[in-house]
Design a protein around this motif. Structure first.
Motif, PDB file in Angstrom:
ATOM      1  N   THR A 416     -29.002 -13.991  76.943  1.00  0.00           N
ATOM      2  CA  THR A 416     -28.577 -15.380  77.082  1.00  0.00           C
ATOM      3  C   THR A 416     -27.187 -15.452  77.702  1.00  0.00           C
ATOM      4  N   TRP A 417     -27.023 -16.412  78.618  1.00  0.00           N
ATOM      5  CA  TRP A 417     -25.741 -16.696  79.246  1.00  0.00           C
ATOM      6  C   TRP A 417     -25.271 -18.082  78.791  1.00  0.00           C
ATOM      7  N   TYR A 418     -23.943 -18.225  78.636  1.00  0.00           N
ATOM      8  CA  TYR A 418     -23.381 -19.489  78.142  1.00  0.00           C
ATOM      9  C   TYR A 418     -22.289 -19.998  79.086  1.00  0.00           C
ATOM     10  N   TRP A 419     -22.201 -21.334  79.165  1.00  0.00           N
ATOM     11  CA  TRP A 419     -21.130 -21.982  79.916  1.00  0.00           C
ATOM     12  C   TRP A 419     -20.529 -23.113  79.079  1.00  0.00           C
ATOM     13  N   THR A 420     -19.232 -23.296  79.227  1.00  0.00           N
ATOM     14  CA  THR A 420     -18.550 -24.462  78.674  1.00  0.00           C
ATOM     15  C   THR A 420     -17.374 -24.759  79.593  1.00  0.00           C
ATOM     16  N   THR A 421     -16.545 -25.741  79.254  1.00  0.00           N
ATOM     17  CA  THR A 421     -15.421 -26.100  80.112  1.00  0.00           C
ATOM     18  C   THR A 421     -14.116 -25.562  79.546  1.00  0.00           C
ATOM     19  N   LYS A 422     -13.173 -25.249  80.437  1.00  0.00           N
ATOM     20  CA  LYS A 422     -11.860 -24.787  80.006  1.00  0.00           C
ATOM     21  C   LYS A 422     -11.074 -25.909  79.341  1.00  0.00           C
ATOM     22  N   ALA A 434     -15.391 -21.659  66.000  1.00  0.00           N
ATOM     23  CA  ALA A 434     -15.951 -20.608  66.845  1.00  0.00           C
ATOM     24  C   ALA A 434     -14.843 -19.969  67.679  1.00  0.00           C
ATOM     25  N   LYS A 435     -15.078 -18.743  68.133  1.00  0.00           N
ATOM     26  CA  LYS A 435     -14.080 -18.008  68.907  1.00  0.00           C
ATOM     27  C   LYS A 435     -14.293 -18.190  70.414  1.00  0.00           C
ATOM     28  N   TYR A 436     -14.337 -19.443  70.858  1.00  0.00           N
ATOM     29  CA  TYR A 436     -14.572 -19.715  72.271  1.00  0.00           C
ATOM     30  C   TYR A 436     -13.506 -19.092  73.163  1.00  0.00           C
ATOM     31  N   VAL A 437     -12.245 -19.211  72.780  1.00  0.00           N
ATOM     32  CA  VAL A 437     -11.147 -18.704  73.611  1.00  0.00           C
ATOM     33  C   VAL A 437     -11.272 -17.187  73.777  1.00  0.00           C
ATOM     34  N   GLU A 438     -11.530 -16.494  72.681  1.00  0.00           N
ATOM     35  CA  GLU A 438     -11.665 -15.033  72.744  1.00  0.00           C
ATOM     36  C   GLU A 438     -12.904 -14.631  73.542  1.00  0.00           C
ATOM     37  N   TRP A 439     -14.012 -15.327  73.332  1.00  0.00           N
ATOM     38  CA  TRP A 439     -15.241 -14.973  74.052  1.00  0.00           C
ATOM     39  C   TRP A 439     -15.087 -15.192  75.558  1.00  0.00           C
ATOM     40  N   THR A 448     -18.835 -18.161  79.796  1.00  0.00           N
ATOM     41  CA  THR A 448     -17.979 -18.566  80.907  1.00  0.00           C
ATOM     42  C   THR A 448     -17.397 -19.943  80.669  1.00  0.00           C
ATOM     43  N   ALA A 449     -16.076 -20.043  80.756  1.00  0.00           N
ATOM     44  CA  ALA A 449     -15.398 -21.338  80.687  1.00  0.00           C
ATOM     45  C   ALA A 449     -15.050 -21.743  82.113  1.00  0.00           C
ATOM     46  N   VAL A 450     -15.624 -22.844  82.590  1.00  0.00           N
ATOM     47  CA  VAL A 450     -15.434 -23.286  83.975  1.00  0.00           C
ATOM     48  C   VAL A 450     -14.395 -24.399  84.019  1.00  0.00           C
ATOM     49  N   ALA A 451     -13.759 -24.542  85.165  1.00  0.00           N
ATOM     50  CA  ALA A 451     -12.723 -25.557  85.330  1.00  0.00           C
ATOM     51  C   ALA A 451     -13.330 -26.953  85.289  1.00  0.00           C
TER      52      ALA A 451
END
Length: 620
Positions: A416-422, A434-439, A448-451
């Motif tokens: 599984t691949w994940y995306w969210t926003t920065k 959740a550890k979004y920043v670390e992940w 992946t955190a996208v702009a």
């Protein structure tokens, strides 16, 4: 009757009569006390600081340690259990912690430690000990107008140790007049505000001090805390209140302490896990913090695999085992865990300090753990592939799963691949626990955190295109919500896709997109995709061990958060609104598994003559 302050007495302890704290540490290192690596590290730290602490302005005052150690058995009685009514003699591990907290001093004479982390298995009398510590600092430590607070994730949790303190104030003082109600309350040493279980504050008239209970998030004006006792840290969903109180402690010019107590946190309990990991490093010396105390009782990593069968290691996590905690209690829990896999993880965590598991998993967590494997997309080339997609509406998680399988003996493999926003990532991490920043910064995690404030769907479309170019993709199953945006993103990058609308409709060109039902409704059209069937397929494969799910921490978070809802006919689906947090990845994992097992466009043979593989020769 005139008020009479209770006399303090020092418990007899050998071999060092005047320094039982150091004697305990020496016994740990000599192997006389069964201890795990972090427990041993705490003992080593104490003895090492006796030798070189003075060079850092740290001074050991055994007489102050002895006074604090002597307070509970001189003043307080045990208020529950088999020892009810007896003097509250500190357990050996209590003695060690108490001695450290009150015996170590700065050059100024102030208490050395400003924070303390105490982690043991369940049932080791942490709460009564924290309550006794609160009473001592409130009324007998010698601080005028001391402020002691018991806090918890909610009022009920905060009240656990506070009610212990109230009960001790109402109980008969050891050695007091047997014919009278001779308690701290009756002597006027304390005043309790609130009746029975509704008590909310203890006041100490002689010093003008108070001991009060507060729920997490409750604010008071201008606190000047002497002690903040926070119990059950593993239940905290945010560290905001803990950090606020720690800052208040840091501002105090004299003695002040933040006392944190907990069972070993589950791996999904981020707040407790983060604090535990920090204090483990303090205990072992990896982090140098002379104002932080750590006592952590867990079994060692080498004990984990066979912990149920190795009773000799149990005291490492249960330092009161055989003293006030009967070994029969834990044997019963272990025997149950051997039979019921669903309780195995919780028993390992709560009693033996193994930091695994979730507080409430949607399936047997042992079974889930058993199918967590590293899954590489490159190693799956040549197998049939099914994709599934759950798009976020704005800046939540978008998840894309791939399932590889086919007519071979290998397990179905899921990645599984994940995306969210920065934008707002840190705030959402706190809100979702959740550890979004670390992940997002870890190259080993497909997160992946996208702009931008909204996820750009072309990132997702490009990943789907890449998978289609490298794998034998059969189709992509999707949640109809937001699919128009994905199709638009595919058009932007020049990637052809088309929506399947039934066998009677003409086929398109490019990647086939097939709707996957999300609710509990069963779709009866032949081989149609719906969540009840996909959930069943996923469960069957997990329990049978015929699936390998990439061991991503994001997958684990989604699985641990999930709530599985059912209707009157037993049709089940994941319910995002009633789940504890984000579950998008588990939803796509189920959809991909259901797709792989569905063989959506396979021919249905109604007779042998309709089966293209049938032949008279084979039949003969």
């Amino acid at each position: 009757m005139a008020r009479k302050s209770p006399a303090l007495r020092t418990p007899i302890s050998s071999p060092h009569q005047n320094d039982p704290t150091s004697a305990y540490a020496a016994d740990v290192l000599a192997g006389k006390i069964i201890a795990g690596e972090h427990h041993i590290a705490a003992a080593e730290r104490h003895l090492r600081d006796l030798k070189d602490g003075a060079s850092r302005g740290l001074h050991w005052r055994p007489e102050l340690a002895a006074r604090a150690i002597g307070f509970p058995p001189a003043v307080l009685s045990v208020t529950a259990g088999a020892h009810e009514g007896r003097p509250f003699d500190l357990l050996p591990w209590h003695l060690f912690c108490t001695g450290n907290l009150f015996g170590w001093r700065k050059a100024s004479g102030r208490m050395r430690f400003r924070s303390a982390w105490v982690e043991t298995g369940k049932g080791q009398a942490k709460s009564p000990w924290m309550a006794a510590t609160g009473l001592y600092m409130g009324g007998w430590h010698g601080i005028k107008r001391a402020e002691v607070y018991a806090i918890g994730q909610d009022r009920a949790t905060a009240n656990v140790l506070f009610r212990d303190a109230v009960a001790m104030c109402r109980a008969k003082i050891p050695g007091g007049d047997e014919d009278q109600d001779d308690s701290l309350l009756s002597r006027g040493e304390v005043v309790i505000r609130g009746e029975l279980d509704n008590a909310w504050k203890i006041e100490f008239p002689e010093s003008g001090s108070k001991f009060q209970t507060l729920a997490n998030g409750e604010a008071i004006s201008g606190p000047r805390p002497t002690l903040v006792a926070a119990d059950e840290i593993h239940e905290f969903r945010s560290n905001a209140s803990i950090e606020t109180w720690k800052r208040a402690i840091a501002k105090m010019p004299g003695d002040a302490l933040m006392l944190l107590g907990t069972n070993t946190p589950a791996s999904t309990q981020i707040v407790g896990t983060d604090y535990s990991e920090f204090y483990q490093k303090v205990a072992t010396g990896e982090v140098i913090d002379d104002e932080a105390f750590a006592f952590i009782a867990r079994v060692d990593k080498a004990d984990r695999e066979n912990v149920f069968d190795n009773e000799a290691c149990w005291p490492k996590a249960l330092p009161a085992l055989g003293v006030t905690f009967p070994v029969e209690n834990i044997r019963g829990e272990v025997n149950t865990a051997r039979v019921l896999l669903s309780t195995s993880f919780s028993v390992k965590r709560l009693y033996f300090g193994i930091p695994i598991g979730s507080i409430d998993f949607w399936i047997s967590e042992d079974a889930w753990s058993a199918v967590q494997k590293p899954v590489s997309a490159d190693e799956q080339k040549g197998r049939k592939c099914w994709l599934s997609l759950d798009l976020s509406e704005k800046n939540d998680l978008t998840a894309l799963s791939a399932a590889w399988g086919g007519r071979d003996d290998r397990p179905v493999a899921i990645k599984t691949w994940y995306w969210t926003t920065k934008e707002g990532l840190k705030e959402r991490a706190l809100a979702d626990n959740a550890k979004y920043v670390e992940w997002a910064s870890d190259p080993e995690v497909d997160f992946t955190a996208v702009a931008g404030a909204v996820i750009d769907k072309t990132f997702v479309a490009a990943q789907v295109q890449r998978l289609c170019s490298e794998h034998d993709v059969q189709f992509l199953a999707f949640d109809p919500a937001g699919m128009a945006d994905f199709i638009g993103a595919c058009e932007q990058i020049g990637f052809p896709v088309w929506r399947y609308e039934g066998p009677d409709k003409p086929e398109g060109y490019g990647l086939k997109l097939i709707a996957h039902g999300q609710g509990k409704r069963i779709v009866f059209e032949d081989r149609a995709l719906c969540m009840p069937r996909s959930v069943e397929k996923l469960e069957d494969r997990i329990l049978a061990g015929t699936i390998e799910i990439d061991n991503s921490p994001v997958n684990y978070m989604c699985a641990a958060n999930a709530f599985l809802d059912a209707d009157g006919q037993g049709n089940r689906a994941f319910d995002k609104k009633r789940s504890r947090g984000r579950i998008d990845g588990l939803v796509t994992i189920a959809m991909a598994t259901g797709s792989a097992d569905n063989e959506f466009n396979a021919t249905v043979a109604t007779s042998p003559w309709d089966d293209p593989d049938f032949s008279l020769a084979a039949a003969a």
